[in-house]
Design a protein around this motif. Sequence first.
Motif, mmCIF file in Angstrom:
data_model
loop_
_atom_site.group_PDB
_atom_site.id
_atom_site.type_symbol
_atom_site.label_atom_id
_atom_site.label_comp_id
_atom_site.label_asym_id
_atom_site.label_seq_id
_atom_site.Cartn_x
_atom_site.Cartn_y
_atom_site.Cartn_z
ATOM 1 N N ASN A 1 45.480 28.753 21.840
ATOM 2 C CA ASN A 1 46.329 27.633 22.520
ATOM 3 C C ASN A 1 45.748 27.131 23.653
ATOM 4 O OD1 ASN A 1 48.556 25.900 22.833
ATOM 5 N ND2 ASN A 1 49.742 27.612 23.870
ATOM 6 N N GLN A 2 44.519 26.610 23.868
ATOM 7 C CA GLN A 2 44.001 26.253 24.827
ATOM 8 C C GLN A 2 44.432 24.800 25.050
ATOM 9 O OE1 GLN A 2 42.611 28.190 27.340
ATOM 10 N NE2 GLN A 2 42.046 30.138 26.094
ATOM 11 N N GLU B 1 35.759 26.143 31.999
ATOM 12 C CA GLU B 1 34.701 26.706 31.847
ATOM 13 C C GLU B 1 34.872 27.582 30.469
ATOM 14 O OE1 GLU B 1 36.568 30.831 33.883
ATOM 15 O OE2 GLU B 1 35.838 29.467 35.298
ATOM 16 N N LEU B 2 34.268 28.548 30.301
ATOM 17 C CA LEU B 2 33.943 29.184 28.957
ATOM 18 C C LEU B 2 35.081 29.967 28.570
ATOM 19 C CD1 LEU B 2 30.709 30.354 27.644
ATOM 20 C CD2 LEU B 2 32.065 32.286 27.997
ATOM 21 N N SER C 1 36.434 32.234 24.864
ATOM 22 C CA SER C 1 36.203 32.702 23.346
ATOM 23 C C SER C 1 37.347 33.030 22.622
ATOM 24 C CB SER C 1 35.256 33.990 23.917
ATOM 25 O OG SER C 1 35.858 35.212 23.679
ATOM 26 N N ARG D 1 32.301 35.325 16.504
ATOM 27 C CA ARG D 1 32.940 35.084 17.826
ATOM 28 C C ARG D 1 32.509 33.613 18.155
ATOM 29 N NH1 ARG D 1 30.560 36.500 22.751
ATOM 30 N NH2 ARG D 1 32.268 37.064 24.341
ATOM 31 N N HIS E 1 27.643 37.708 27.640
ATOM 32 C CA HIS E 1 27.583 36.882 26.472
ATOM 33 C C HIS E 1 26.187 36.870 26.106
ATOM 34 C CE1 HIS E 1 31.571 35.775 27.178
ATOM 35 N NE2 HIS E 1 31.309 35.637 28.318
ATOM 36 N N CYS F 1 49.928 21.835 39.851
ATOM 37 C CA CYS F 1 49.894 22.944 40.465
ATOM 38 C C CYS F 1 48.206 23.214 40.947
ATOM 39 C CB CYS F 1 49.733 24.214 39.515
ATOM 40 S SG CYS F 1 49.115 25.799 40.225
ATOM 41 N N ILE G 1 46.239 25.230 41.830
ATOM 42 C CA ILE G 1 44.990 26.020 40.876
ATOM 43 C C ILE G 1 43.942 25.429 39.763
ATOM 44 C CG2 ILE G 1 44.757 28.449 39.903
ATOM 45 C CD1 ILE G 1 46.961 29.484 41.622
ATOM 46 N N PRO G 2 44.894 25.028 38.572
ATOM 47 C CA PRO G 2 44.131 24.201 37.821
ATOM 48 C C PRO G 2 43.377 22.835 38.486
ATOM 49 C CG PRO G 2 46.258 23.978 37.258
ATOM 50 C CD PRO G 2 46.339 24.838 38.390
ATOM 51 N N MET H 1 40.156 24.246 40.218
ATOM 52 C CA MET H 1 39.103 24.651 39.002
ATOM 53 C C MET H 1 38.534 23.205 38.357
ATOM 54 S SD MET H 1 41.151 27.941 37.517
ATOM 55 C CE MET H 1 39.802 28.183 36.102
ATOM 56 N N HIS I 1 52.054 23.554 25.735
ATOM 57 C CA HIS I 1 51.528 23.571 27.003
ATOM 58 C C HIS I 1 52.507 23.651 27.947
ATOM 59 C CE1 HIS I 1 48.613 23.446 29.912
ATOM 60 N NE2 HIS I 1 49.187 22.390 30.507
ATOM 61 N N ALA J 1 43.278 32.167 47.231
ATOM 62 C CA ALA J 1 42.299 33.122 46.512
ATOM 63 C C ALA J 1 41.227 32.297 45.477
ATOM 64 C CB ALA J 1 43.010 34.133 45.721
ATOM 65 N N ARG K 1 37.047 31.724 45.624
ATOM 66 C CA ARG K 1 36.320 31.922 44.316
ATOM 67 C C ARG K 1 35.570 30.600 44.189
ATOM 68 N NH1 ARG K 1 38.716 33.107 38.428
ATOM 69 N NH2 ARG K 1 38.525 30.705 38.730
ATOM 70 N N CYS L 1 42.594 32.991 35.894
ATOM 71 C CA CYS L 1 42.818 32.935 37.302
ATOM 72 C C CYS L 1 43.531 34.028 37.869
ATOM 73 C CB CYS L 1 43.411 31.518 37.597
ATOM 74 S SG CYS L 1 45.162 31.522 37.266
ATOM 75 N N HIS M 1 46.516 34.555 37.864
ATOM 76 C CA HIS M 1 47.822 34.334 38.412
ATOM 77 C C HIS M 1 48.686 33.465 37.505
ATOM 78 C CE1 HIS M 1 46.451 35.997 42.331
ATOM 79 N NE2 HIS M 1 45.372 35.328 41.936
ATOM 80 N N CYS N 1 50.005 30.593 37.419
ATOM 81 C CA CYS N 1 49.842 29.175 37.709
ATOM 82 C C CYS N 1 49.945 28.465 36.785
ATOM 83 C CB CYS N 1 48.649 28.876 38.626
ATOM 84 S SG CYS N 1 47.231 28.777 37.314
ATOM 85 N N CYS O 1 47.647 27.730 34.777
ATOM 86 C CA CYS O 1 46.666 27.060 34.435
ATOM 87 C C CYS O 1 46.135 26.980 32.784
ATOM 88 C CB CYS O 1 45.490 27.335 35.369
ATOM 89 S SG CYS O 1 44.750 28.912 35.279
ATOM 90 N N GLY O 2 46.540 27.865 32.042
ATOM 91 C CA GLY O 2 46.319 28.004 30.628
ATOM 92 C C GLY O 2 44.971 28.697 30.401
ATOM 93 N N LYS O 3 44.423 29.227 31.449
ATOM 94 C CA LYS O 3 43.261 30.118 31.189
ATOM 95 C C LYS O 3 43.614 31.379 30.645
ATOM 96 C CE LYS O 3 39.028 30.749 33.480
ATOM 97 N NZ LYS O 3 39.337 32.263 34.003
ATOM 98 N N LYS O 4 42.965 31.639 29.684
ATOM 99 C CA LYS O 4 42.952 33.138 28.850
ATOM 100 C C LYS O 4 41.911 34.320 29.038
ATOM 101 C CE LYS O 4 46.743 32.278 26.292
ATOM 102 N NZ LYS O 4 47.251 31.072 26.689
ATOM 103 N N SER O 5 42.115 35.351 28.887
ATOM 104 C CA SER O 5 41.038 36.244 29.111
ATOM 105 C C SER O 5 39.932 35.998 28.072
ATOM 106 C CB SER O 5 41.475 37.882 28.653
ATOM 107 O OG SER O 5 42.704 38.197 29.584
ATOM 108 N N ILE O 6 38.662 36.283 28.617
ATOM 109 C CA ILE O 6 37.700 35.893 27.689
ATOM 110 C C ILE O 6 37.587 36.746 26.656
ATOM 111 C CG2 ILE O 6 35.197 35.970 27.697
ATOM 112 C CD1 ILE O 6 35.001 34.328 30.504
ATOM 113 N N GLU O 7 37.619 38.140 26.909
ATOM 114 C CA GLU O 7 37.734 39.046 25.737
ATOM 115 C C GLU O 7 39.313 39.961 25.668
ATOM 116 O OE1 GLU O 7 33.274 40.091 24.483
ATOM 117 O OE2 GLU O 7 33.936 40.921 26.139
#
Lengths: 630, 45
Positions: free
Chosen positions: A32-33, A44-45, A47, A59, A90, A343, A345-346, A349, A449, A591, A595, B33, B35, B37, B39-45
Amino acid sequence: MRTSPETPATIALIGNPNAGKTTLFNTLTGANQKVGNYSGVTVELKSGETFTPHGKKLRVLDLPGCYSLRAPSPDEKVAVDALQGNLPGHPKPDLVVCVVDASNLERHLHLVLQVIDLGIPTVLALNMVDMAEKSGLRLDPAKLSEELGVPVVPMQASAGRGIIELKQALRFPFPTPPQAKWAAGTNEGDAARREFILDLCELAARRADAHQLTFSDRLDHWLLHPILGWVVFLAAMFTVFWAIFSFAQIPMGWIETAQGGVAGWVESLIPEGDLRSLLVDGVLGGVGGVMVFLPQILLLFFFIGLLESSGYMARAAYLMDGVMSKAGLSGKAFLPLFSSYACAIPGVMATRTIDSAKERLVTIFVAPWMSCSARLPVYFLIVPLLLHENEGSWKQALILFAIYALGTLSAFGVARVLRRKLGPDAGNHHFLLELPPYRAPQWKYIFRHVLERGGSFVAKAGTIILGLSILLWALGTYPKTDSKDDAEALAHSAMGRIGAVIEPLVKPLGFDGRVGTAILTSFAAREVFNSSMAVIFRVEAAENDKQTRASLRGRLAAAKWPDGAPLFTPLSMISLLVFYIYALQCLPTTAVVAREAGSWKWALGQFAFMCGFAYVSSLLVFQGGKILGF
Amino acid sequence: MDWQTLIASGIVVLTLTIFLVRLTRRPRGRHGCGHDCGCGKKSIE
């Protein structure tokens, strides 16, 4: 490459921005990206996993969009590193699926040829064939496959068409990569590729009438018009803010009624005492004061999703390019800055799509000044108080618009100064923006979303804000005094003592120690300000939350300095709003900035600058206003 | 100390303990990220 028979093979999805990679990734993996009809949504990447028709696990890597394998921006570098197996953790992909927009083959095929020349087995996913055919293109996938030497699968990923055929093409053994035709990374190679692509498009993607205007072209004639385009843009932005202020009132009423019901139930169940006070004043007053803003926050995310998905966001970026250039930024900074309204943060990014490192740093620096949704609860509390009226009117929408405009214009001003200070770029960077065709919004993704964001907000209210509300209640209650007078009890409490200590610092801004304490607590998260004020000013949960908030406003309107002067004057309220527009009260943002900028110095400098700027601005507003007789 | 004060104090101490534990524990390796927030980002693995 695979290291053992048990390790699943890795396939990478690559393509130009807005080719539909993330939609295909979601369809293949069931993930559900976030997707959008706008370039740079994937920064970013990511998987996930999928299975071949024979049940073999694969994968899947979703790479950020890039135009070329010789690209300079950070997100494009991630894609190149992933293809070459240079990303830690990777392995080099066993197969690459090049996702291309069938209606823009001339441009998208350049990257495909570069990938083929890397010598990795490749499959071409010819996406959005429906749009291409509607625009009058006659596609010949068989010819494309023959000329490129790779399997070509026509598809429409958003509707799930062609997915089975694509999975068939991912069967073992993977197709053998064709021989590299041109030397990678040379200008001669690029020129030869361009010529080959033109010839290939003549053969495999013929346009019945090359000069026929599409629906999007005709619409763009008006929406990108130098005058009318701006009228539409401003009207769209104002509608978004107005809708957030007015439509949300109905569901807000439901939440308030439910909250009032729970408060009444608790009061009927537990006799008067500390536990009842903790539950009603601390928990329900604190968490409820923030939860009620959920509908407005959902609406904001809904509108952002709608603008992205329909394709209008890219037009807005195009229109804004001229404005951005005045601040030393390009149209590419529009999406990161616009996302920051939801927000930061996104937003921070999303700056990875910006090629110029200096422009990227400047965009990161000013992004938190685009008023994020966490500030909304504070604005919704103060703005009606300022106008002496109930929530929801066009005047309030106008003030909200002005607040957003002030943050935005200040961000542009600082960006301009900072951009000049950092000096020109070492290399040339051009603003290249995909103007996707207008599409019907993908409701499924928008609503998913919006729900995800709503879930995050509720989770935050149920954890951090709940915890802080309980602690604030304790600070405002203990140590206890025998006095029955509420004001005396508060002055005797730990909260009252903290307020007294910080009062000299905030008094020049027009605030007393109680407001200062609430501001201090909101450095963890801005929206905590409301719950802190509810606890500090001892607002009990009423029949419904609208009454609770109205009663908080009533308390604030009646609050006085020790000399009997009103605490909340128009000047002190404007000073408070100005402080919240500028102060960087969000630790997660700091934070993420550290980064993304690769430096804590940059993040801490930003924090110190924004908080200092907020303090000085509030001071100038309040003291300047007083001198002018307000 | 009446029963309401006792329970309320217990809740406050428990909340404070959770905050302190979360603040002082070693941060885990985070993907995304890290947090909420949204932002919709998920763990890579």
